[in-house]
Structure formats: structure tokens, C-alpha cells
Design a protein around this motif. Sequence first.
Motif, PDB file in Angstrom:
ATOM      1  N   TYR A   1       0.737  -1.300   0.009  1.00 18.32           N
ATOM      2  CA  TYR A   1       0.522   0.367  -0.198  1.00 18.32           C
ATOM      3  C   TYR A   1       1.102   1.362   0.027  1.00 18.32           C
ATOM      4  O   TYR A   1      -0.037   2.532  -0.605  1.00 18.32           O
ATOM      5  CB  TYR A   1      -1.351   0.382   1.223  1.00 18.32           C
ATOM      6  CG  TYR A   1      -2.326  -0.982   0.930  1.00 18.32           C
ATOM      7  CD1 TYR A   1      -3.093  -0.827   0.314  1.00 18.32           C
ATOM      8  CD2 TYR A   1      -2.023  -2.430   1.292  1.00 18.32           C
ATOM      9  CE1 TYR A   1      -4.360  -1.580  -0.305  1.00 18.32           C
ATOM     10  CE2 TYR A   1      -2.828  -2.615   0.939  1.00 18.32           C
ATOM     11  CZ  TYR A   1      -3.721  -3.100   0.323  1.00 18.32           C
ATOM     12  OH  TYR A   1      -5.033  -4.126   0.676  1.00 18.32           O
ATOM     13  N   SER A   2       2.236   0.867   0.487  1.00 14.64           N
ATOM     14  CA  SER A   2       2.908   2.651   0.709  1.00 14.64           C
ATOM     15  C   SER A   2       3.451   2.652  -0.782  1.00 14.64           C
ATOM     16  O   SER A   2       3.669   4.371  -1.373  1.00 14.64           O
ATOM     17  CB  SER A   2       3.882   2.197   1.300  1.00 14.64           C
ATOM     18  OG  SER A   2       3.624   2.162   3.190  1.00 14.64           O
ATOM     19  N   ASN A   3       3.428   1.650  -1.668  1.00 11.48           N
ATOM     20  CA  ASN A   3       3.989   1.919  -2.824  1.00 11.48           C
ATOM     21  C   ASN A   3       3.446   2.596  -4.169  1.00 11.48           C
ATOM     22  O   ASN A   3       3.395   3.573  -4.012  1.00 11.48           O
ATOM     23  CB  ASN A   3       4.921   0.433  -3.368  1.00 11.48           C
ATOM     24  CG  ASN A   3       4.662   0.028  -5.167  1.00 11.48           C
ATOM     25  OD1 ASN A   3       4.090  -0.074  -5.747  1.00 11.48           O
ATOM     26  ND2 ASN A   3       6.219   1.707  -5.753  1.00 11.48           N
TER      27      ASN A   3
ATOM     28  N   ALA B   1      -5.735   7.256  -3.145  1.00  9.61           N
ATOM     29  CA  ALA B   1      -4.417   7.563  -2.646  1.00  9.61           C
ATOM     30  C   ALA B   1      -4.518   8.003  -1.091  1.00  9.61           C
ATOM     31  O   ALA B   1      -3.797   7.055  -0.246  1.00  9.61           O
ATOM     32  CB  ALA B   1      -3.587   8.998  -3.329  1.00  9.61           C
ATOM     33  N   LEU B   2      -5.831   8.236  -0.630  1.00 11.14           N
ATOM     34  CA  LEU B   2      -5.908   8.220   0.718  1.00 11.14           C
ATOM     35  C   LEU B   2      -6.794   7.333   1.045  1.00 11.14           C
ATOM     36  O   LEU B   2      -5.662   6.887   2.396  1.00 11.14           O
ATOM     37  CB  LEU B   2      -7.132   9.293   0.928  1.00 11.14           C
ATOM     38  CG  LEU B   2      -7.269  10.708   0.692  1.00 11.14           C
ATOM     39  CD1 LEU B   2      -8.118  11.626   1.060  1.00 11.14           C
ATOM     40  CD2 LEU B   2      -5.933  11.627   2.092  1.00 11.14           C
ATOM     41  N   SER B   3      -7.171   6.128   0.638  1.00 12.80           N
ATOM     42  CA  SER B   3      -7.389   4.514   1.347  1.00 12.80           C
ATOM     43  C   SER B   3      -6.143   4.374   1.533  1.00 12.80           C
ATOM     44  O   SER B   3      -6.132   3.427   2.260  1.00 12.80           O
ATOM     45  CB  SER B   3      -8.462   4.147   0.308  1.00 12.80           C
ATOM     46  OG  SER B   3      -8.261   2.596   0.576  1.00 12.80           O
ATOM     47  N   ASP B   4      -5.403   4.471   0.834  1.00 12.05           N
ATOM     48  CA  ASP B   4      -3.702   3.846   0.736  1.00 12.05           C
ATOM     49  C   ASP B   4      -3.256   4.136   1.754  1.00 12.05           C
ATOM     50  O   ASP B   4      -2.419   3.634   2.555  1.00 12.05           O
ATOM     51  CB  ASP B   4      -2.979   3.498  -0.544  1.00 12.05           C
ATOM     52  CG  ASP B   4      -3.358   2.684  -1.469  1.00 12.05           C
ATOM     53  OD1 ASP B   4      -4.573   1.892  -1.285  1.00 12.05           O
ATOM     54  OD2 ASP B   4      -3.224   2.347  -2.423  1.00 12.05           O
ATOM     55  N   LYS B   5      -3.091   5.156   2.142  1.00 13.21           N
ATOM     56  CA  LYS B   5      -2.373   5.581   3.482  1.00 13.21           C
ATOM     57  C   LYS B   5      -3.364   5.791   4.610  1.00 13.21           C
ATOM     58  O   LYS B   5      -2.598   5.205   5.815  1.00 13.21           O
ATOM     59  CB  LYS B   5      -2.340   7.238   3.566  1.00 13.21           C
ATOM     60  CG  LYS B   5      -1.624   8.226   4.531  1.00 13.21           C
ATOM     61  CD  LYS B   5      -1.634  10.091   4.064  1.00 13.21           C
ATOM     62  CE  LYS B   5      -1.420  10.561   5.326  1.00 13.21           C
ATOM     63  NZ  LYS B   5      -1.237  12.442   5.266  1.00 13.21           N
TER      64      LYS B   5
END
Length: 320
Positions: A224-226, A255-259
Motif C-alpha cells: 500500500y505504501s508503494n 491514495a487516501l485509502s492507501d494512506k
Amino acid sequence: MPFISVIITAHNRREFLLEAVNSALNQTLPKEEYEIIVVKNFSEYDDILKNLGVKTVFSNEENQGADIVNALSYTEGKVICFLDDDDIWVPWKLEKVKEAFKEESLGYYHHALLAFRQGENISELIDKLKENDKEFMRNRFIDLSPVNSSSTCIRKDILVKYVSQLKKVRYFIDNFYYYFALLKNYKIKFDPVILTLYRWHYNNSTALKEKSFQEWLEKKITFYSNRYELLLELISTCKSEGISNTVVKTLLAQALSDKITVTRLSKDGLYKANFSDYLKYVSLDYKNLRGILLASLIFMPKSVQLYVARKWYEKEQKAS
């Protein structure tokens, strides 16, 4: 010159590769209208593939995207179709793809898949699909979401435009084909027709079968960081290239979901979502109730966050 280039990727796995290649060779589309490139990190089958008229590219990159970039320079077609080494195409797949891309404005074409388990009779499955047996399909797992490379075709010029970002993609590469097409403002088509057979087995990359919860956790955080980092990079180019606000919102929501996911999985992660991030995510993805509930975990004690993560881990371990 072929109209379609097929890129088949194989990393470490060998046992299913020839089956995938044969499904790409046995197409109803005339042979002169497409080519096949196999990109892999092992030397087995080189002679067999050469005799079959298949190009081979050796690539042992850490990132999935870098393997695709290495194969891309060998392609001659205007349209790129992807096939994972453990999946299978129905014989009329490329004929359907060619028909779709007769529309000049189409940049991205994605169709449905049907999942099968190792040991099932492939010929019988294909016959059922050819007959359009609705009773048969009613009890099968069918998916149309853009999360399977073997069901994705994209214009080559889109990939060339974003090759610098593509080579950095470690995981979720199928998602990025979709994002790149969105950014190029081509027409996108999701076709409910089933043209890919997706093999369920223990070594599927979509599920992490790690020996320990901690190893699984670390790999998920890397996943998820990548994607988060690359999405931020893509979003930063949107203003200069005049990308529509709708596309920017789509990328930002992911992007917000991954963060948020990295925040709830890690103790001392590089990315820490805050209340402002949460509110922005909810406003962008307000229909995704499950995502909103999971996002709210960032306000819970770490013990609760890890409990939910462990349940996720246990579910993936059972899904073999």
C-alpha cells in the motif's frame, strides 16, 4: 506488423506457463495479427517457446512494472494485452479485443473473468462459456473489476507515456493500467463478456500466504505504501497536463485509502493519516460504507487495529 502484442509474465512460477502460452497461441484471430512475448526470470522453456514462434525476454526485476517495461521495447503492436502465467484465455479473446479497438477513441478495454480451481477440466469450462450456459455461470465466481491483468488490454502509447511511473510499480499493476488510461483521457470500456479463466491456487499474488502474521503485515504495508507514493506522483502531474477534476478525485480517493490502510497496519509507519485525511476520504468515497468503517479504525487503539488486521490475515490464509 501485428495489431496486438501479448505480454505474458512469469516470475518464479513455471508449472502453468505453457498452458497460458498455448491459450494465447490457440486464438481464432489470424496469427499474423498478433505476437506473443514471454517475460520471465528463468531459462526453462526457452527452446520450446522459440519453436512456437514466441519471443522471450529475461527480466528479474523486483517491481512488476519494470518487467513490463523490459518487454515493452520488444512489442510491435498498437494494443497490448496482458496474460499472467497462471491464467488462461478463451480462444475468441483476441478477436473480441480487435473488434473493440476498431473504435479509435478506445484506450482501455477490460472484460470479465471466471475463476476456476486447479484440476477442473478447462475444455469443459470453455465449452460452457461458448454455449453461454447461464445456469452454469450462475454458480461461478465472475468479476469485472479492474484487478486482473489477464483481462486488461491497453493502447501501447498510453504505457509509453507513463513508462517512468510504470517501472516503479511493485504491486497492483493492474490498477495502474486503469489509472494511466484515465490520465490520458481515452475512452474506457468494461465489457461483461467472460474472456479470461482465472486460476485459484495457493501461489496467487492477490493473496499473501506468509508464514507469520508479522511477515504478512510487513508485505501489506509495502504494497500500500508503494501504490500511495505512485498515486501522489501521478496526481502531481494532473494540474500541468490539464487532467479533469473527476480523474483527480478518483486518484486522490485511492491514495487516501492507501494512506489510511498503511496507518492502521503499521506502528511507526512513514505515512500517518489524520482526521483531515479521513474527512477528505469520506467526502470522496462516501458510497463505500465498508471502506469508511475500515478507515475509522485509525481512531481506535492499536490493539483493535491489529485485531482486525489479523482477521484479514487469517481470511487470506484460508483462501488457498
